[in-house]
Motif scaffolding. Structure first.
Motif, PDB file in Angstrom:
ATOM      1  N   PHE A 108      -5.963 -17.785  -7.883  1.00  7.62           N
ATOM      2  CA  PHE A 108      -5.158 -18.594  -7.016  1.00  7.62           C
ATOM      3  C   PHE A 108      -4.872 -18.218  -5.846  1.00  7.62           C
ATOM      4  CE2 PHE A 108      -5.344 -20.485 -11.435  1.00  7.62           C
ATOM      5  CZ  PHE A 108      -6.086 -21.278 -10.916  1.00  7.62           C
ATOM      6  N   ASN A 109      -4.701 -17.891  -4.850  1.00  2.00           N
ATOM      7  CA  ASN A 109      -4.030 -17.812  -3.637  1.00  2.00           C
ATOM      8  C   ASN A 109      -4.968 -16.395  -2.507  1.00  2.00           C
ATOM      9  OD1 ASN A 109      -2.334 -19.941  -3.470  1.00  2.00           O
ATOM     10  ND2 ASN A 109      -0.034 -19.095  -3.864  1.00  2.00           N
ATOM     11  N   GLY A 110      -5.484 -15.965  -2.968  1.00  2.00           N
ATOM     12  CA  GLY A 110      -6.659 -15.221  -3.138  1.00  2.00           C
ATOM     13  C   GLY A 110      -6.916 -13.594  -3.361  1.00  2.00           C
ATOM     14  N   TYR A 111      -5.999 -13.805  -5.006  1.00  2.00           N
ATOM     15  CA  TYR A 111      -5.739 -12.851  -5.295  1.00  2.00           C
ATOM     16  C   TYR A 111      -5.881 -12.865  -6.632  1.00  2.00           C
ATOM     17  CZ  TYR A 111      -4.602  -7.667  -6.643  1.00  2.00           C
ATOM     18  OH  TYR A 111      -5.187  -6.251  -6.581  1.00  2.00           O
ATOM     19  N   ALA A 112      -7.291 -12.041  -7.919  1.00  2.00           N
ATOM     20  CA  ALA A 112      -7.139 -12.387  -8.565  1.00  2.00           C
ATOM     21  C   ALA A 112      -5.972 -12.270  -9.636  1.00  2.00           C
ATOM     22  CB  ALA A 112      -8.569 -11.025  -9.776  1.00  2.00           C
ATOM     23  N   VAL A 161       2.897 -23.910  -4.319  1.00  2.00           N
ATOM     24  CA  VAL A 161       1.022 -23.897  -3.457  1.00  2.00           C
ATOM     25  C   VAL A 161       0.400 -23.313  -4.154  1.00  2.00           C
ATOM     26  CG1 VAL A 161       0.309 -24.442  -1.129  1.00  2.00           C
ATOM     27  CG2 VAL A 161       2.768 -24.659  -0.680  1.00  2.00           C
ATOM     28  N   ILE A 162      -0.473 -23.725  -4.979  1.00  2.00           N
ATOM     29  CA  ILE A 162      -1.727 -22.846  -5.637  1.00  2.00           C
ATOM     30  C   ILE A 162      -2.570 -23.446  -4.918  1.00  2.00           C
ATOM     31  CG2 ILE A 162      -2.693 -22.700  -7.656  1.00  2.00           C
ATOM     32  CD1 ILE A 162       0.404 -21.475  -8.266  1.00  2.00           C
ATOM     33  N   VAL A 163      -3.497 -22.662  -4.039  1.00  2.00           N
ATOM     34  CA  VAL A 163      -4.821 -22.584  -3.502  1.00  2.00           C
ATOM     35  C   VAL A 163      -6.446 -21.820  -4.135  1.00  2.00           C
ATOM     36  CG1 VAL A 163      -6.362 -22.247  -1.428  1.00  2.00           C
ATOM     37  CG2 VAL A 163      -4.334 -23.246  -1.226  1.00  2.00           C
ATOM     38  N   GLN A 164      -6.786 -22.104  -5.027  1.00  2.00           N
ATOM     39  CA  GLN A 164      -8.032 -21.578  -5.955  1.00  2.00           C
ATOM     40  C   GLN A 164      -9.010 -21.877  -4.660  1.00  2.00           C
ATOM     41  OE1 GLN A 164      -9.456 -23.734  -9.663  1.00  2.00           O
ATOM     42  NE2 GLN A 164     -11.443 -22.770  -9.123  1.00  2.00           N
ATOM     43  N   GLN A 214      -4.627 -26.980  -4.376  1.00  2.00           N
ATOM     44  CA  GLN A 214      -5.362 -27.422  -2.799  1.00  2.00           C
ATOM     45  C   GLN A 214      -7.259 -26.786  -4.018  1.00  2.00           C
ATOM     46  OE1 GLN A 214      -5.880 -28.249   0.317  1.00  2.00           O
ATOM     47  NE2 GLN A 214      -7.736 -28.279  -0.659  1.00  2.00           N
ATOM     48  N   ASN A 215      -7.895 -27.275  -4.105  1.00  2.00           N
ATOM     49  CA  ASN A 215      -9.817 -26.022  -4.469  1.00  2.00           C
ATOM     50  C   ASN A 215      -9.539 -26.009  -2.727  1.00  2.00           C
ATOM     51  OD1 ASN A 215     -11.143 -25.229  -4.927  1.00  2.00           O
ATOM     52  ND2 ASN A 215     -12.285 -26.915  -5.838  1.00  2.00           N
ATOM     53  N   ALA A 216      -9.668 -25.435  -2.492  1.00  2.00           N
ATOM     54  CA  ALA A 216     -10.770 -24.573  -1.080  1.00  2.00           C
ATOM     55  C   ALA A 216     -12.214 -24.151  -0.894  1.00  2.00           C
ATOM     56  CB  ALA A 216     -10.326 -23.429  -0.428  1.00  2.00           C
ATOM     57  N   GLY A 273      -7.440 -22.777   4.018  1.00  2.00           N
ATOM     58  CA  GLY A 273      -6.306 -22.976   3.611  1.00  2.00           C
ATOM     59  C   GLY A 273      -5.891 -24.045   3.846  1.00  2.00           C
ATOM     60  N   THR A 274      -4.408 -24.339   3.566  1.00  2.00           N
ATOM     61  CA  THR A 274      -3.713 -25.829   3.186  1.00  2.00           C
ATOM     62  C   THR A 274      -2.808 -26.284   3.994  1.00  2.00           C
ATOM     63  OG1 THR A 274      -4.082 -25.522   0.868  1.00  2.00           O
ATOM     64  CG2 THR A 274      -2.221 -26.681   1.840  1.00  2.00           C
ATOM     65  N   ILE A 275      -2.953 -27.777   4.370  1.00  2.00           N
ATOM     66  CA  ILE A 275      -1.832 -28.519   5.264  1.00  2.00           C
ATOM     67  C   ILE A 275      -1.219 -29.716   4.494  1.00  2.00           C
ATOM     68  CG2 ILE A 275      -3.754 -29.916   6.399  1.00  2.00           C
ATOM     69  CD1 ILE A 275      -1.394 -29.977   8.423  1.00  2.00           C
TER      70      ILE A 275
END
Ligand SMILES: [Cu+2]
Length: 352
Positions: free
Chosen positions: A244-248, A214-217, A270-272, A195-197
């Motif tokens: 992005f954010n857990g779902y296609a 917030v966009i997390v890849q 964020q690129n996780a 995740g992201t902080i």
């Protein structure tokens, strides 16, 4: 492993020839590969043991239909001390239409576990008092990239049923990853424990008012339904989905992200990973402010078409659209955009 492209029937065709925008979001998944590879190396042995442990437990059905992960950033913090408690959740999670994976996630007590974990937002100089309660069935841990504390003293595995606590001061403003660090880390991050902080700068003038997202890849390697990730695919870095954010492609159609013409838009990106790079790009916009790896004036870049993020890196991008309309955002590594790293910003609530 077999070629994912041919069996997944993922479609993103026509971008170069201006096909309808709806086609950008059409992501579907085919059958699983039948040739799951046996684990042979040391790390794979660990994965195999982990697989056995998980498979020995009950397989839980998804708790609820998918709802979009909230992309709106939480507001700036108003407290200087943050008490954060995460639990571990191991459960089936929908990651694309008709596709689930047995995810391992972090969640706040009583909240559903999702990929990514909860977005944490603090301000430079704030103290974070963190607790991890291992409510899962395997060892897990926590590693905050925003912290400058000892790995050996604070980031060790937490046994099942045990609790670990540590504190740190968020000294550096930026967009940072957090993740489980139990070996094989590749598997635990790939399962969704990331995740992201956001650490805002103490100088608020660096981030003036804007509509914030917030966009997390994340690259995903789901196993067959109800099983953990395909470790051979993880090692080969050949994800079935990149999301992005857990779902296609979840921010499409009626779930496109709403913005306004002329309004400043800020995206914490964020690129996780765990393994794919990210080339975040908004089609039809230019980033006029970019902070890469630390929100300081000297890190501010003006004028950028694409954000280049290695696995774990984060950044802030800002843009303003000058026309009403719809603006797709993608990983401009289109190998990954075709696998779900795609969404839409729109000024009018319409995405097609
Ligand atoms: Cu873990």
């Amino acid at each position: 492993m077999a070629n994912n492209i041919t069996r997944r029937q993922v479609m993103i065709g026509g971008l170069a020839v201006a096909a309808p925008l709806a086609a950008l979001g059409a992501v579907g998944c085919g059958d699983d590969d039948d040739s799951a590879a046996a684990a042979t190396s040391g790390s794979q042995d660990h994965a195999a043991e982990t697989t056995a442990a998980v498979e020995a437990g009950p397989v839980v059905a998804p708790r609820a239909p998918h709802t979009p992960f909230p992309a709106e950033a939480p507001p700036r913090s108003t407290t200087r001390v943050h008490t954060i408690e995460f639990e571990v959740d191991e459960h089936l999670l929908e990651i694309a239409p008709d596709r689930t994976m047995l995810a391992w996630t972090f969640n706040e007590p009583g909240e559903p576990g999702r990929i990514p974990g909860p977005v944490v937002r603090v301000t430079e100089g704030d103290r974070v008092d963190f607790t991890l309660r291992n409510t899962g069935t395997l060892q897990h841990s926590m590693d905050f990239h925003a912290a400058k504390i000892s790995w050996s003293r604070h980031y060790g595995p937490v046994d099942v049923g045990e609790t670990a606590t540590f504190s740190f001061t968020a000294k550096i403003p930026g967009v940072f990853m957090y993740h489980c660090g139990v070996p094989p880390v590749l598997l635990h991050i790939g399962q969704g424990q990331q995740g992201t902080i956001i650490v805002d700068p103490a100088d608020e003038s660096l981030l003036p008012p804007a509509r914030e997202f917030v966009i997390v890849q994340t690259d995903l390697y789901p196993g067959k339904n109800g099983e953990i990730s395909d470790f051979a695919q993880l090692e080969a870095a050949t994800p079935e989905l990149v999301v992005f954010n857990g779902y296609a492609s979840q921010y499409t159609g009626k779930d496109a992200l709403k913005i306004k013409k002329g309004e400043r838009v800020r995206v914490f990106v964020q690129n996780a990973g765990p393994s794919r790079w990210s080339a975040f790009h908004v089609i039809g916009a230019l980033f006029d402010r970019v902070f890469l790896e630390g929100i300081y004036p000297e890190n501010l870049t003006r004028g950028s078409q694409t954000l280049n993020l290695s696995p774990s890196q984060g950044a802030v991008v800002e843009f303003t659209v000058e026309e009403e309309g719809t603006y797709p955002f993608v990983s401009h590594d289109f190998h990954d955009a075709t696998k779900g790293a795609l969404g839409l910003f729109t000024t009018n609530g319409e995405s097609t």
